[in-house]
Design a protein around this motif. Structure first.
Motif, PDB file in Angstrom:
ATOM      1  N   MET A  16      -4.710   4.561  -8.635  1.00 53.09           N
ATOM      2  CA  MET A  16      -3.677   3.529  -8.647  1.00 53.09           C
ATOM      3  C   MET A  16      -4.264   2.184  -8.249  1.00 53.09           C
ATOM      4  N   GLY A  59      -2.341   8.357  -6.781  1.00 50.77           N
ATOM      5  CA  GLY A  59      -2.080   7.502  -5.631  1.00 50.77           C
ATOM      6  C   GLY A  59      -2.645   8.182  -4.395  1.00 50.77           C
ATOM      7  N   ASP A 130       1.612   9.034  -8.585  1.00 48.82           N
ATOM      8  CA  ASP A 130       1.692   8.334  -7.312  1.00 48.82           C
ATOM      9  C   ASP A 130       3.006   8.536  -6.567  1.00 48.82           C
TER      10      ASP A 130
END
Length: 138
Positions: A16, A59, A130
């Motif tokens: 991310m 993430g 994420d």
């Protein structure tokens, strides 16, 4: 060989940080952003070949490195080695809509899907893995 077979999968693991770079690693996010661009370009270069090119951008994933970070974070806050308290505190600031840290299995499931025949129509895609933290549409 994948082109010759008429089927294949290229799956890149990004992060991310490619979309949301951090000041702590000013070189890491841009390098991963370049990887995403390369993946999309390669997906187009392999058009009509049966080979798909996609990426997964995790993430916050529970890894030994993240646990070390959480341990240090907890200690600095005076919470001893309570990494669960540190994780809860950090999760509240991420914007995630899923109330847990991701697991390596979550990443593996996404990769397994992309590697399977079920993903024949998925090409040039970056999966944001994420927990819902991403604030953009793609």
């Amino acid at each position: 060989p994948m082109r010759e077979r008429g089927w294949g999968r290229v799956i890149q693991i990004a992060t991310m940080a490619a979309m949301i770079p951090t000041s702590a690693q000013p070189d890491y996010g841009p390098a991963k952003a370049a990887m995403l661009n390369m993946s999309l370009g390669l997906s187009k270069a392999l058009s009509y070949s049966g080979v798909t090119v996609n990426s997964v951008s995790p993430g916050m994933i529970r890894t030994p490195g993240l646990e070390d970070f959480l341990r240090t974070f907890a200690a600095r806050r005076g919470w001893g080695d309570d990494i669960d308290k540190a994780a809860e505190y950090i999760l509240k600031g991420t914007g995630q809509t899923v109330n847990r840290i991701g697991t390596v299995e979550d990443v593996a499931y996404a990769v397994a899907y992309l590697a399977s025949p079920l993903a024949d129509f998925v090409n040039g895609v970056n999966i944001h893995l994420d927990g819902g933290a991403t604030s953009n549409l793609y």
